[in-house]
Write an enzyme that holds these catalytic residues in place. Structure first.
Site, PDB file in Angstrom:
ATOM      1  N   ARG A  73     -17.795 -13.135  36.876  1.00  0.00           N
ATOM      2  CA  ARG A  73     -19.248 -13.063  36.984  1.00  0.00           C
ATOM      3  C   ARG A  73     -19.763 -14.178  37.893  1.00  0.00           C
ATOM      4  O   ARG A  73     -19.193 -15.275  37.912  1.00  0.00           O
ATOM      5  CB  ARG A  73     -19.875 -13.216  35.606  1.00  0.00           C
ATOM      6  CG  ARG A  73     -19.401 -12.126  34.671  1.00  0.00           C
ATOM      7  CD  ARG A  73     -20.253 -12.006  33.481  1.00  0.00           C
ATOM      8  NE  ARG A  73     -20.154 -13.109  32.557  1.00  0.00           N
ATOM      9  CZ  ARG A  73     -20.949 -13.245  31.528  1.00  0.00           C
ATOM     10  NH1 ARG A  73     -21.914 -12.372  31.322  1.00  0.00           N
ATOM     11  NH2 ARG A  73     -20.805 -14.242  30.699  1.00  0.00           N
ATOM     12  N   LYS A  93     -17.619  -1.174  18.679  1.00  0.00           N
ATOM     13  CA  LYS A  93     -16.373  -0.718  19.322  1.00  0.00           C
ATOM     14  C   LYS A  93     -16.186   0.790  19.142  1.00  0.00           C
ATOM     15  O   LYS A  93     -15.669   1.469  20.019  1.00  0.00           O
ATOM     16  CB  LYS A  93     -15.178  -1.526  18.791  1.00  0.00           C
ATOM     17  CG  LYS A  93     -15.204  -2.988  19.311  1.00  0.00           C
ATOM     18  CD  LYS A  93     -14.090  -3.872  18.765  1.00  0.00           C
ATOM     19  CE  LYS A  93     -14.174  -5.270  19.406  1.00  0.00           C
ATOM     20  NZ  LYS A  93     -13.196  -6.233  18.868  1.00  0.00           N
ATOM     21  N   HIS A 118     -15.065 -10.788   7.730  1.00  0.00           N
ATOM     22  CA  HIS A 118     -13.789 -10.301   8.278  1.00  0.00           C
ATOM     23  C   HIS A 118     -12.602 -10.805   7.453  1.00  0.00           C
ATOM     24  O   HIS A 118     -11.645 -10.053   7.216  1.00  0.00           O
ATOM     25  CB  HIS A 118     -13.643 -10.714   9.751  1.00  0.00           C
ATOM     26  CG  HIS A 118     -14.566  -9.932  10.652  1.00  0.00           C
ATOM     27  ND1 HIS A 118     -14.772 -10.251  11.972  1.00  0.00           N
ATOM     28  CD2 HIS A 118     -15.346  -8.851  10.414  1.00  0.00           C
ATOM     29  CE1 HIS A 118     -15.629  -9.386  12.502  1.00  0.00           C
ATOM     30  NE2 HIS A 118     -15.993  -8.541  11.567  1.00  0.00           N
TER      31      HIS A 118
HETATM   32  N1  LIG Z   1      -7.768 -10.245  16.644  1.00  0.00           N
HETATM   33  C1  LIG Z   1      -8.285 -11.441  16.760  1.00  0.00           C
HETATM   34  O1  LIG Z   1      -7.933 -12.355  16.000  1.00  0.00           O
HETATM   35  C2  LIG Z   1      -9.272 -11.699  17.864  1.00  0.00           C
HETATM   36  C3  LIG Z   1      -9.636 -13.018  18.150  1.00  0.00           C
HETATM   37  C4  LIG Z   1     -10.518 -13.232  19.216  1.00  0.00           C
HETATM   38  C5  LIG Z   1     -11.043 -12.144  19.922  1.00  0.00           C
HETATM   39  N2  LIG Z   1     -10.669 -10.878  19.604  1.00  0.00           N
HETATM   40  C6  LIG Z   1     -11.196  -9.732  20.361  1.00  0.00           C
HETATM   41  O2  LIG Z   1     -10.721  -9.868  21.700  1.00  0.00           O
HETATM   42  C7  LIG Z   1     -11.730  -9.469  22.632  1.00  0.00           C
HETATM   43  C8  LIG Z   1     -11.987 -10.628  23.616  1.00  0.00           C
HETATM   44  O3  LIG Z   1     -12.467 -11.758  22.901  1.00  0.00           O
HETATM   45  P1  LIG Z   1     -12.331 -13.266  23.455  1.00  0.00           P
HETATM   46  O4  LIG Z   1     -12.490 -14.162  22.287  1.00  0.00           O
HETATM   47  O5  LIG Z   1     -11.114 -13.369  24.305  1.00  0.00           O
HETATM   48  O6  LIG Z   1     -13.628 -13.376  24.357  1.00  0.00           O
HETATM   49  P2  LIG Z   1     -14.250 -14.637  25.151  1.00  0.00           P
HETATM   50  O7  LIG Z   1     -13.328 -15.794  25.107  1.00  0.00           O
HETATM   51  O8  LIG Z   1     -15.647 -14.826  24.674  1.00  0.00           O
HETATM   52  O9  LIG Z   1     -14.302 -14.101  26.640  1.00  0.00           O
HETATM   53  C9  LIG Z   1     -15.075 -12.994  26.986  1.00  0.00           C
HETATM   54  C10 LIG Z   1     -14.936 -12.709  28.475  1.00  0.00           C
HETATM   55  O10 LIG Z   1     -15.781 -11.598  28.763  1.00  0.00           O
HETATM   56  C11 LIG Z   1     -16.521 -11.874  29.927  1.00  0.00           C
HETATM   57  N3  LIG Z   1     -17.803 -11.163  29.894  1.00  0.00           N
HETATM   58  C12 LIG Z   1     -18.749 -11.198  28.913  1.00  0.00           C
HETATM   59  N4  LIG Z   1     -19.796 -10.429  29.258  1.00  0.00           N
HETATM   60  C13 LIG Z   1     -19.478  -9.880  30.463  1.00  0.00           C
HETATM   61  C14 LIG Z   1     -20.146  -9.012  31.361  1.00  0.00           C
HETATM   62  N5  LIG Z   1     -21.361  -8.527  31.063  1.00  0.00           N
HETATM   63  N6  LIG Z   1     -19.557  -8.670  32.529  1.00  0.00           N
HETATM   64  C15 LIG Z   1     -18.334  -9.162  32.836  1.00  0.00           C
HETATM   65  N7  LIG Z   1     -17.636 -10.003  32.041  1.00  0.00           N
HETATM   66  C16 LIG Z   1     -18.213 -10.355  30.870  1.00  0.00           C
HETATM   67  C17 LIG Z   1     -16.724 -13.381  29.872  1.00  0.00           C
HETATM   68  O11 LIG Z   1     -17.032 -13.832  31.170  1.00  0.00           O
HETATM   69  P3  LIG Z   1     -17.514 -15.330  31.498  1.00  0.00           P
HETATM   70  O12 LIG Z   1     -16.229 -16.121  31.533  1.00  0.00           O
HETATM   71  O13 LIG Z   1     -18.168 -15.200  32.805  1.00  0.00           O
HETATM   72  O14 LIG Z   1     -18.431 -15.733  30.372  1.00  0.00           O
HETATM   73  C18 LIG Z   1     -15.367 -13.859  29.378  1.00  0.00           C
HETATM   74  O15 LIG Z   1     -14.448 -13.973  30.417  1.00  0.00           O
HETATM   75  C19 LIG Z   1     -12.937  -9.038  21.792  1.00  0.00           C
HETATM   76  O16 LIG Z   1     -12.912  -7.640  21.638  1.00  0.00           O
HETATM   77  C20 LIG Z   1     -12.727  -9.735  20.459  1.00  0.00           C
HETATM   78  O17 LIG Z   1     -13.317  -9.039  19.391  1.00  0.00           O
HETATM   79  C21 LIG Z   1      -9.784 -10.641  18.593  1.00  0.00           C
END
Ligand SMILES: NC(=O)c1ccc[n+]([C@@H]2O[C@H](COP(=O)([O-])OP(=O)(O)OC[C@H]3O[C@@H](n4cnc5c(N)ncnc54)[C@H](OP(=O)(O)O)[C@@H]3O)[C@@H](O)[C@H]2O)c1
Length: 313
Positions: free
Chosen positions: A37, A139, A271
């Site tokens: 972004r 989701k 959760h």
């Molecule tokens: N199972 C588990 O224990 C677990 C744990 C964590 C997450 N998850 C899941 O994994 C997934 C990712 O989570 P995360 O924690 O890795 O996320 P995160 O660290 O918050 O990163 C989100 C990414 O999405 C990008 N983004 C957000 N809005 C956007 C947009 N409008 N256009 C383009 N890019 C955008 C952000 O860009 P910027 O860098 O520019 O902000 C960032 O790179 C989610 O579905 C979450 O629910 C699961």
């Protein structure tokens, strides 16, 4: 290698999970495109991360889910799309993926779309309690849009990220294992599935063009990492040579103070309730719509829970 393998677009590449997906994609030799972004320019750490990926061969494309032209332009350069965007209780980036679905439909050449899920299977979480339920609901809405548009997909249920859950023996909001005292949820006997983040990246990237995962839910279930909380605590006790003092928390106690907590904490508590009290990760994978990572890649050397915990000793 470029030219023979599917070109992959990763959206959310600088995120907690996304960065592991980039690493896996490059390791497996996919021509790797990263959407970043414009706002990232004010974040030195993320810019350096992106440049590091570029130096390893990734292609950087500026854009965002809300900018349709940028999405169409990026999608025309790739074959597969992996979204690892995230939302929170204020900013629903998960639902913004509907715009991505529309752009994928318009372009019409994407061979596989992996939407951002990577947790508990939202399709199985219709009973989830508030305020945690919205994560699954959003989701599911994205799933409906994908299927309505006829886009080839794989849904990935990654269960519990090791860094969030295993690292602290599931002590909420802690990311280091306790050395004296641990909270045990209920009697600690519900089966949980603990998965290293780099393995989530590798399994995902192995799945993106595998015909066995086409239009299916893939459950990441490293066999040796299907362990109860008590079993994980015992692993840690063995590693440090010490027994921890245990406080057993009843369901009523766990949910009792929820309404006095800040919103993000309430979501976490909800959760944890699903996983450790209801046992929502303990079910049989149902074919033909579901496939188990262990059946597809039995020889993949995943990080075991014990190996993972060793780094904290
Ligand atoms: N199972 C588990 O224990 C677990 C744990 C964590 C997450 N998850 C899941 O994994 C997934 C990712 O989570 P995360 O924690 O890795 O996320 P995160 O660290 O918050 O990163 C989100 C990414 O999405 C990008 N983004 C957000 N809005 C956007 C947009 N409008 N256009 C383009 N890019 C955008 C952000 O860009 P910027 O860098 O520019 O902000 C960032 O790179 C989610 O579905 C979450 O629910 C699961």
């Amino acid at each position: 290698m470029e030219g023979t393998k599917d070109r992959v677009l990763i959206i959310g590449a600088t995120g907690y999970l996304g960065r592991r997906f980039v690493k896996a994609s490059l390791a497996l030799g996919y021509p790797t495109y990263l959407l970043y972004r414009p706002e990232v320019a004010s974040d030195a750490e993320k810019v350096q991360m992106l440049i590091g990926f570029k130096m390893q061969g990734a292609h950087l494309l500026e854009g965002s889910l809300g900018n349709h032209e940028s999405m169409v332009s990026a999608l025309k350069q790739v074959d597969v799309v992996v979204s690892v965007v995230a939302g929170n209780h204020l900013r629903h980036a998960i639902l913004e993926q509907i715009k991505l679905v529309n752009a994928i439909k318009e372009v019409g050449t994407i061979k596989r779309f992996i939407p951002s899920e990577f947790g508990m299977d939202p399709g199985r979480m219709k009973h989830a309690i508030d305020p945690g339920a919205y994560v699954f609901k959003d989701k599911r809405i994205v799933r409906e849009a994908i299927e309505k548009a006829g886009i080839p997909y794989t849904y990935i249920s990654a269960n519990c990220c090791a860094g969030y859950f295993l690292s602290a023996l599931a002590q909420i909001l802690n990311f280091m294992p306790p050395r004296d005292h641990v909270l045990i949820y209920g009697d600690g006997s519900k089966k949980c599935i603990w998965v290293d983040e780099d393995d989530i990246g590798m399994y995902t990237m192995m799945a993106i063009n595998d015909p066995r995962t086409l239009n299916k839910s893939l459950y990441l279930r490293p066999r040796g990492n299907i362990l109860t909380q008590i079993e994980v605590v015992q692993l840690w006790e063995k590693l440090i040579g010490k027994e921890l003092k245990k406080t057993f928390v009843s369901e009523e106690e766990w949910l009792g103070n929820m309404d006095k907590m800040a919103a993000p904490m309430q979501i976490g508590v909800a959760h944890f309730y699903q996983i450790f009290y209801r046992g929502d990760l303990d079910f049989e994978v149902e074919s033909p719509d579901g496939v188990d990572s262990q059946d597809l890649w039995p020889d993949y050397k995943y990080v075991t829970a014990e190996e993972y915990l060793k780094r904290y000793v």
